[in-house]
Design a protein around this motif. Structure first.
Motif, PDB file in Angstrom:
ATOM      1  N   THR A 173      28.766  11.734 -37.164  1.00 60.17           N
ATOM      2  CA  THR A 173      29.856  12.317 -36.384  1.00 60.17           C
ATOM      3  C   THR A 173      29.569  13.795 -36.138  1.00 60.17           C
ATOM      4  N   VAL A 174      29.587  14.171 -34.880  1.00 63.45           N
ATOM      5  CA  VAL A 174      29.373  15.559 -34.482  1.00 63.45           C
ATOM      6  C   VAL A 174      30.696  16.101 -33.939  1.00 63.45           C
ATOM      7  N   ILE A 175      31.149  17.226 -34.507  1.00 59.61           N
ATOM      8  CA  ILE A 175      32.386  17.863 -34.042  1.00 59.61           C
ATOM      9  C   ILE A 175      32.019  19.182 -33.383  1.00 59.61           C
ATOM     10  N   LEU A 176      32.460  19.331 -32.138  1.00 60.65           N
ATOM     11  CA  LEU A 176      32.082  20.498 -31.322  1.00 60.65           C
ATOM     12  C   LEU A 176      33.321  21.156 -30.732  1.00 60.65           C
ATOM     13  N   PRO A 177      33.198  22.426 -30.365  1.00 60.28           N
ATOM     14  CA  PRO A 177      34.316  23.078 -29.655  1.00 60.28           C
ATOM     15  C   PRO A 177      34.381  22.585 -28.200  1.00 60.28           C
ATOM     16  N   GLY A 202      22.936  -6.592 -34.582  1.00 61.82           N
ATOM     17  CA  GLY A 202      24.290  -6.067 -34.469  1.00 61.82           C
ATOM     18  C   GLY A 202      24.460  -5.151 -33.280  1.00 61.82           C
ATOM     19  N   ALA A 203      25.195  -4.069 -33.501  1.00 60.03           N
ATOM     20  CA  ALA A 203      25.568  -3.214 -32.377  1.00 60.03           C
ATOM     21  C   ALA A 203      25.534  -1.740 -32.761  1.00 60.03           C
ATOM     22  N   ILE A 204      25.438  -0.924 -31.736  1.00 58.21           N
ATOM     23  CA  ILE A 204      25.536   0.529 -31.872  1.00 58.21           C
ATOM     24  C   ILE A 204      26.707   0.977 -31.011  1.00 58.21           C
ATOM     25  N   THR A 205      27.578   1.780 -31.588  1.00 60.53           N
ATOM     26  CA  THR A 205      28.795   2.173 -30.887  1.00 60.53           C
ATOM     27  C   THR A 205      28.850   3.684 -30.713  1.00 60.53           C
ATOM     28  N   LEU A 206      29.000   4.108 -29.472  1.00 63.28           N
ATOM     29  CA  LEU A 206      29.133   5.527 -29.142  1.00 63.28           C
ATOM     30  C   LEU A 206      30.590   5.792 -28.774  1.00 63.28           C
ATOM     31  N   THR A 207      31.233   6.683 -29.531  1.00 64.49           N
ATOM     32  CA  THR A 207      32.653   6.969 -29.309  1.00 64.49           C
ATOM     33  C   THR A 207      32.862   8.467 -29.149  1.00 64.49           C
ATOM     34  N   CYS A 208      33.624   8.852 -28.131  1.00 64.18           N
ATOM     35  CA  CYS A 208      33.997  10.264 -27.927  1.00 64.18           C
ATOM     36  C   CYS A 208      35.506  10.364 -27.920  1.00 64.18           C
ATOM     37  N   GLN A 209      36.030  11.410 -28.537  1.00 67.42           N
ATOM     38  CA  GLN A 209      37.482  11.618 -28.477  1.00 67.42           C
ATOM     39  C   GLN A 209      37.830  13.092 -28.655  1.00 67.42           C
ATOM     40  N   GLU A 210      38.912  13.473 -28.017  1.00 69.32           N
ATOM     41  CA  GLU A 210      39.384  14.852 -28.116  1.00 69.32           C
ATOM     42  C   GLU A 210      40.184  15.008 -29.393  1.00 69.32           C
ATOM     43  N   LEU A 211      39.987  16.141 -30.078  1.00 74.58           N
ATOM     44  CA  LEU A 211      40.685  16.434 -31.322  1.00 74.58           C
ATOM     45  C   LEU A 211      41.635  17.612 -31.124  1.00 74.58           C
ATOM     46  N   SER A 212      42.371  17.932 -32.153  1.00 69.64           N
ATOM     47  CA  SER A 212      43.260  19.101 -32.092  1.00 69.64           C
ATOM     48  C   SER A 212      42.451  20.376 -32.251  1.00 69.64           C
ATOM     49  N   HIS A 213      43.096  21.514 -32.015  1.00 71.51           N
ATOM     50  CA  HIS A 213      42.480  22.835 -32.170  1.00 71.51           C
ATOM     51  C   HIS A 213      41.247  23.009 -31.285  1.00 71.51           C
ATOM     52  N   ASN A 214      41.330  22.473 -30.050  1.00 69.20           N
ATOM     53  CA  ASN A 214      40.267  22.643 -29.060  1.00 69.20           C
ATOM     54  C   ASN A 214      38.904  22.161 -29.563  1.00 69.20           C
ATOM     55  N   ARG A 215      38.912  21.011 -30.206  1.00 70.44           N
ATOM     56  CA  ARG A 215      37.672  20.414 -30.690  1.00 70.44           C
ATOM     57  C   ARG A 215      37.555  19.001 -30.135  1.00 70.44           C
ATOM     58  N   TRP A 216      36.332  18.487 -30.139  1.00 72.80           N
ATOM     59  CA  TRP A 216      36.122  17.099 -29.756  1.00 72.80           C
ATOM     60  C   TRP A 216      34.990  16.525 -30.588  1.00 72.80           C
ATOM     61  N   SER A 217      34.931  15.213 -30.669  1.00 71.67           N
ATOM     62  CA  SER A 217      33.946  14.598 -31.547  1.00 71.67           C
ATOM     63  C   SER A 217      33.137  13.530 -30.826  1.00 71.67           C
ATOM     64  N   ILE A 218      31.912  13.366 -31.314  1.00 69.52           N
ATOM     65  CA  ILE A 218      31.028  12.297 -30.856  1.00 69.52           C
ATOM     66  C   ILE A 218      30.615  11.512 -32.100  1.00 69.52           C
ATOM     67  N   SER A 219      30.868  10.213 -32.119  1.00 62.84           N
ATOM     68  CA  SER A 219      30.488   9.378 -33.257  1.00 62.84           C
ATOM     69  C   SER A 219      29.518   8.301 -32.794  1.00 62.84           C
ATOM     70  N   ILE A 220      28.459   8.127 -33.556  1.00 60.50           N
ATOM     71  CA  ILE A 220      27.475   7.088 -33.271  1.00 60.50           C
ATOM     72  C   ILE A 220      27.360   6.223 -34.518  1.00 60.50           C
ATOM     73  N   ALA A 221      27.876   5.005 -34.429  1.00 60.99           N
ATOM     74  CA  ALA A 221      27.894   4.090 -35.563  1.00 60.99           C
ATOM     75  C   ALA A 221      26.920   2.944 -35.311  1.00 60.99           C
ATOM     76  N   ASP A 222      26.245   2.513 -36.370  1.00 57.82           N
ATOM     77  CA  ASP A 222      25.325   1.382 -36.242  1.00 57.82           C
ATOM     78  C   ASP A 222      25.572   0.376 -37.364  1.00 57.82           C
ATOM     79  N   THR A 223      24.963  -0.767 -37.249  1.00 61.16           N
ATOM     80  CA  THR A 223      25.061  -1.815 -38.274  1.00 61.16           C
ATOM     81  C   THR A 223      23.698  -1.982 -38.949  1.00 61.16           C
ATOM     82  N   GLY A 224      23.036  -0.848 -39.160  1.00 60.82           N
ATOM     83  CA  GLY A 224      21.671  -0.870 -39.676  1.00 60.82           C
ATOM     84  C   GLY A 224      21.573  -0.898 -41.179  1.00 60.82           C
TER      85      GLY A 224
END
Length: 400
Positions: free
Chosen positions: A392-396, A312-334
């Motif tokens: 999912t990691v949520i950081l300032p 399968g696949a591994i997906t790395l996704t980054c996106q900006e969130l509200s309240h001056n936060r952002w997230s990093i998600s690493i999803a797998d099909t393991g």
């Protein structure tokens, strides 16, 4: 006119004895069970003498004597391990024994004499209880202060021992790493030279027996590398626990950092014939964080995803969130993680359920969780067995 003062003085010994006997057999005063008759009676005669002085026709009150006697009694009972309810029961029994002892004489006096005697005895006992409690509380507070002081010394000693153990661990790890690195280096060199010789000249008869030796060296090399990873991970974790891990914030171009991590992970992905998808469409352009720590988090999470994904696949996704936060998600099909195992996944040396690998030290995710905390963020896990996992990691946007 009845002289109840002298009457009480004459009966001090009998009252003390009867009272001590009543205390010893009262189930509401368990602390007295282990005391001798003498230990129970100690100081109570002072209270009785003070009470007789208060009953004197000449001296209406003697609070100083009552206070002194009661304070001594309170200190004594605190040292003997009594609790306040037991002391209150003691004085209740004392009141009862006194009135029983002088009951017949009280009834011979006038109503005024009877009223005065009862009032004085009640007042003295109430005052005695009050003063006894005060001294009892003061004694307990002093004990607490001593305990607090001892605890402070103990904590200081534990901190010293922890620092000493940490230094010992670092020294031991260093001493282990040096020869271990040498062993790995020589084993790797010998293995590569031997394989190159066989590749260029073919398998000669005299070398056939050495092929099994090469397999053994391969095992030594793999074991040495795993041990080195374990030492490095244990040191990393101990440094964090000791508070020696610091963040050095600087401006980070998110896209550049992600691509640098992907470049490191890509060979692992290719080797297992997986796909690595990167989605940075909604990622922040720039954040203020510690690039080294952030890169450690990403590398560990992506490596874990590769290790436990067969197809399968591994997906790395980054996106900006509200309240001056952002997230990093690493999803797998393991393989996924069972719900009952997910809470223990970030505990050091835990490899839960099917989430196990001979290449894992059991410290990677524990280190990730602590690094995320160091970066002032949170980490979350969503997973189902046989369907994969998403970390999912949520950081300032900007750390303090």
């Amino acid at each position: 006119m009845q002289d109840f003062s002298q009457l009480l003085k004459d009966k001090v010994d009998s009252i003390r004895h009867d009272w001590a006997d009543a205390v010893a057999h009262d189930r509401q005063i368990p602390s007295a069970e282990s005391l001798s008759q003498t230990a129970i009676e100690d100081h109570i005669d002072l209270v009785l003498v003070a009470m007789s002085q208060a009953l004197s026709q000449i001296e209406e009150d003697d609070t100083a004597a009552v206070e002194a006697a009661s304070i001594s009694h309170g200190v004594l009972r605190a040292n003997q391990g009594f609790d306040p309810t037991e002391i209150a029961q003691e004085y209740h029994l004392l009141r009862k024994v006194i009135f029983e002892s002088i009951r017949s004489e009280l009834l011979k006096g006038t109503a005024e004499e009877l009223f005065r005697a009862v009032n004085v005895i009640d007042s003295v006992i109430d005052s005695a209880i009050s003063q006894c409690f005060k001294s009892y509380v003061n004694e307990r507070l002093q004990e607490l202060e001593q305990v607090q002081s001892q605890l402070s010394l103990t904590v200081s000693e534990l901190k010293r021992l922890a620092r000493s153990n940490e230094n010992s661990l670092a020294t031991l790890a260093h001493e282990l790493k040096t020869p271990l690195t040498s062993i790995i280096g020589y084993a790797d060199l010998f293995l590569r030279q031997s394989k190159q010789e066989h590749d260029t000249s073919g398998i000669r008869k005299r070398d056939r027996d050495s092929l099994s030796s090469l397999d053994h060296i391969e095992q030594v090399l793999q074991g040495g590398r795993r041990l080195l990873r374990l030492i490095n991970d244990a040191l990393e974790l101990s440094r964090y626990e000791a508070g020696k891990k610091q963040v050095i914030p600087e401006a980070i171009e998110v896209s550049e950092l992600m691509q640098a991590v992907v470049k490191v992970i890509q060979p692992l992905v290719d080797n297992r014939k997986l796909q690595l998808k990167v989605n940075l469409e909604f990622a922040p352009k720039q954040v203020i964080s510690d690039p080294l720590r952030l890169q450690q988090v990403l590398t560990n999470l992506l490596s874990n995803a590769v290790r436990y994904t067969e197809t399968g696949a591994i997906t790395l996704t980054c996106q900006e969130l509200s309240h001056n936060r952002w997230s990093i998600s690493i999803a797998d099909t393991g393989i996924g993680i069972a719900p009952e195992d997910q809470l223990r996944l970030f505990v050091p040396f835990e490899q839960v359920g099917s989430f196990k690998s001979p290449d894992s030290t059991g410290l990677g995710l524990a280190i990730v969780a602590r690094l995320v905390e160091l970066l002032q963020g949170q980490i979350y896990l969503s997973s189902q067995l046989d369907e994969g996992s998403t970390f999912t990691v949520i950081l300032p946007i900007e750390i303090d």
